[in-house]
Design a protein around this motif. Structure first.
Motif, PDB file in Angstrom:
ATOM      1  N   VAL A 261    -113.537  -8.451-123.403  1.00 54.91           N
ATOM      2  CA  VAL A 261    -112.607  -8.091-122.327  1.00 54.91           C
ATOM      3  C   VAL A 261    -113.361  -7.415-121.188  1.00 54.91           C
ATOM      4  N   TRP A 262    -114.241  -6.495-121.522  1.00 52.84           N
ATOM      5  CA  TRP A 262    -115.054  -5.829-120.481  1.00 52.84           C
ATOM      6  C   TRP A 262    -115.898  -6.848-119.728  1.00 52.84           C
ATOM      7  N   TYR A 263    -116.573  -7.719-120.459  1.00 55.68           N
ATOM      8  CA  TYR A 263    -117.476  -8.701-119.844  1.00 55.68           C
ATOM      9  C   TYR A 263    -116.709  -9.621-118.899  1.00 55.68           C
ATOM     10  N   LEU A 264    -115.590 -10.171-119.358  1.00 60.85           N
ATOM     11  CA  LEU A 264    -114.819 -11.084-118.524  1.00 60.85           C
ATOM     12  C   LEU A 264    -114.319 -10.389-117.260  1.00 60.85           C
ATOM     13  N   SER A 265    -113.987  -9.090-117.377  1.00 59.66           N
ATOM     14  CA  SER A 265    -113.458  -8.368-116.220  1.00 59.66           C
ATOM     15  C   SER A 265    -114.475  -8.214-115.098  1.00 59.66           C
ATOM     16  N   GLN A 266    -115.753  -8.449-115.403  1.00 59.66           N
ATOM     17  CA  GLN A 266    -116.785  -8.371-114.371  1.00 59.66           C
ATOM     18  C   GLN A 266    -116.820  -9.638-113.521  1.00 59.66           C
ATOM     19  N   TYR A 267    -116.188 -10.705-113.999  1.00 60.90           N
ATOM     20  CA  TYR A 267    -116.280 -12.010-113.328  1.00 60.90           C
ATOM     21  C   TYR A 267    -114.936 -12.603-112.942  1.00 60.90           C
ATOM     22  N   MET A 268    -113.853 -12.106-113.512  1.00 60.17           N
ATOM     23  CA  MET A 268    -112.515 -12.586-113.170  1.00 60.17           C
ATOM     24  C   MET A 268    -111.532 -11.456-113.450  1.00 60.17           C
ATOM     25  N   VAL A 269    -110.386 -11.511-112.787  1.00 60.46           N
ATOM     26  CA  VAL A 269    -109.339 -10.530-113.052  1.00 60.46           C
ATOM     27  C   VAL A 269    -108.476 -11.067-114.189  1.00 60.46           C
ATOM     28  N   LEU A 270    -108.333 -10.271-115.229  1.00 58.07           N
ATOM     29  CA  LEU A 270    -107.460 -10.618-116.344  1.00 58.07           C
ATOM     30  C   LEU A 270    -106.090 -10.007-116.079  1.00 58.07           C
ATOM     31  N   HIS A 271    -105.066 -10.850-116.107  1.00 58.81           N
ATOM     32  CA  HIS A 271    -103.715 -10.415-115.781  1.00 58.81           C
ATOM     33  C   HIS A 271    -102.856 -10.343-117.043  1.00 58.81           C
ATOM     34  N   PRO A 272    -101.807  -9.533-117.035  1.00 58.93           N
ATOM     35  CA  PRO A 272    -100.886  -9.513-118.172  1.00 58.93           C
ATOM     36  C   PRO A 272    -100.379 -10.919-118.504  1.00 58.93           C
ATOM     37  N   GLY A 273    -100.407 -11.228-119.772  1.00 55.08           N
ATOM     38  CA  GLY A 273    -100.001 -12.554-120.236  1.00 55.08           C
ATOM     39  C   GLY A 273    -101.139 -13.530-120.396  1.00 55.08           C
ATOM     40  N   ASP A 274    -102.312 -13.226-119.839  1.00 51.21           N
ATOM     41  CA  ASP A 274    -103.479 -14.088-120.064  1.00 51.21           C
ATOM     42  C   ASP A 274    -103.879 -14.042-121.541  1.00 51.21           C
ATOM     43  N   VAL A 275    -104.466 -15.137-122.009  1.00 49.54           N
ATOM     44  CA  VAL A 275    -104.883 -15.262-123.405  1.00 49.54           C
ATOM     45  C   VAL A 275    -106.385 -15.485-123.458  1.00 49.54           C
ATOM     46  N   ILE A 276    -107.042 -14.821-124.397  1.00 52.35           N
ATOM     47  CA  ILE A 276    -108.477 -15.026-124.637  1.00 52.35           C
ATOM     48  C   ILE A 276    -108.664 -15.515-126.061  1.00 52.35           C
ATOM     49  N   ASN A 277    -109.239 -16.696-126.222  1.00 49.01           N
ATOM     50  CA  ASN A 277    -109.656 -17.190-127.538  1.00 49.01           C
ATOM     51  C   ASN A 277    -111.075 -16.707-127.796  1.00 49.01           C
ATOM     52  N   THR A 278    -111.289 -16.013-128.913  1.00 48.78           N
ATOM     53  CA  THR A 278    -112.529 -15.256-129.094  1.00 48.78           C
ATOM     54  C   THR A 278    -113.592 -15.939-129.948  1.00 48.78           C
ATOM     55  N   GLY A 279    -113.399 -17.218-130.280  1.00 56.70           N
ATOM     56  CA  GLY A 279    -114.413 -17.929-131.035  1.00 56.70           C
ATOM     57  C   GLY A 279    -114.002 -18.190-132.468  1.00 56.70           C
ATOM     58  N   THR A 280    -114.748 -19.074-133.127  1.00 51.55           N
ATOM     59  CA  THR A 280    -114.388 -19.514-134.477  1.00 51.55           C
ATOM     60  C   THR A 280    -115.569 -19.390-135.429  1.00 51.55           C
ATOM     61  N   PRO A 281    -115.312 -19.080-136.699  1.00 52.98           N
ATOM     62  CA  PRO A 281    -116.402 -19.048-137.684  1.00 52.98           C
ATOM     63  C   PRO A 281    -116.791 -20.463-138.121  1.00 52.98           C
ATOM     64  N   ALA A 282    -117.779 -20.551-138.980  1.00 49.36           N
ATOM     65  CA  ALA A 282    -118.267 -21.851-139.466  1.00 49.36           C
ATOM     66  C   ALA A 282    -117.176 -22.583-140.231  1.00 49.36           C
ATOM     67  N   GLY A 283    -117.350 -23.912-140.307  1.00 44.47           N
ATOM     68  CA  GLY A 283    -116.449 -24.739-141.091  1.00 44.47           C
ATOM     69  C   GLY A 283    -115.702 -25.782-140.296  1.00 44.47           C
TER      70      GLY A 283
END
Length: 283
Positions: free
Chosen positions: A227-249
């Motif tokens: 969240v901190w990192y993305l905020s340096q490059y875009m404005v995150l607004h209420p209701g925005d969704v961040i998919n944080t990655g997936t494990p192996a498989g």
């Protein structure tokens, strides 16, 4: 709290699932669970109404479960965020978050049918922890400020078409933005109930066969950092969704690359966030 939306697509009703399993109607408080609701302290208003016992009961029988957040302004994704997933795909472990965008219209309900695109031979699954933004995040000074900007968490299936994603374009958009490619829900679980986002187990099976079994503690970049990192490059607004990655498989990294076909059933779960189940059919 567990917030959800019930009803036909495009006509969902906002609701609350209580700790004792009852469903309460939120229609008197808000027309929907969306960015405007989150930005206007909607969660606190629901909490106050629940404490005052002013929320009417709602019978969920026969009602479709929609995505718990309506019309997200954007869906931001972080790729290769688990070391074992990077290794299975043959990619180097990233030194900075790998960021891409996904068409917000891909967001559907957790039990909705998912469509395999025409011409697809490499449709794949990805169980992920989704972060839902509740307060504007813009140039945050540190990851420590990120928690105040998060409304809660949900399960996301970051469905991907690997041929479109990796072979048709230098960017990943084509393989990530096909219709129905982001089942979300069943609930938006608020931060106070979800607990530590870096201590959640993630699981996914296909046709009853376990394919993914990981934990968010193995993220390369944790939720606060993302969240901190993305905020340096875009404005995150209420209701925005961040998919944080997936494990192996994922199918891409499994022997024989068992990509999804029409009739396949995918089931996903994350500790405390519920379960999803989708049947895949041809578009």
């Amino acid at each position: 709290m567990k917030l959800l939306r019930l009803g036909p697509q495009g006509h969902e009703r906002p609701a609350l699932l209580t700790d004792d399993g009852e469903v309460r109607d939120l229609s008197a408080l808000t027309p929907d669970i969306d960015g405007a609701f989150l930005a206007s302290d909607g969660v606190d208003r629901v909490r106050a109404a629940l404490a005052a016992d002013t929320l009417p009961a709602l019978d969920p029988a026969g009602l479709r479960v929609g995505a718990p957040v309506a019309r997200p302004g954007k869906v931001v994704c972080v790729g290769l965020n688990y070391r074992d997933h990077a290794e299975e795909t043959g990619a180097p472990v990233p030194k900075r978050p790998v960021v891409f965008m996904k068409d917000p219209s891909t967001v559907v309900g957790p039990y909705d049918q998912v469509l395999i695109p025409r011409g697809s031979v490499k449709t794949d699954w990805e169980v992920e922890l989704a972060v839902v933004i509740g307060r504007e995040a813009r140039y945050l000074d540190s990851p420590a400020e990120a928690a105040a900007c998060v409304a809660g968490y949900a399960i996301s299936n970051d469905v991907s078409e690997r041929e479109f994603q990796l072979e048709y374009s230098a960017q990943w958009d084509l393989g990530k933005s096909c219709e129905t490619f982001n089942p979300l829900g069943p609930w938006l679980v608020t931060t106070d109930e979800a607990g530590d986002p870096q201590a959640l187990g993630l699981r996914l099976s296909v046709n009853g066969v376990a394919r993914q079994n990981g934990t968010t503690k193995n993220m390369i970049f944790g939720v606060a950092h993302i969240v901190w990192y993305l905020s340096q490059y875009m404005v995150l607004h209420p209701g925005d969704v961040i998919n944080t990655g997936t494990p192996a498989g994922v199918a891409l990294g499994l022997p024989g690359a068992p990509y999804l076909r029409a009739g396949d059933v995918v089931e996903l779960s994350i500790d405390g966030l519920g379960t999803q189940r989708q049947t895949f059919e041809n578009a």
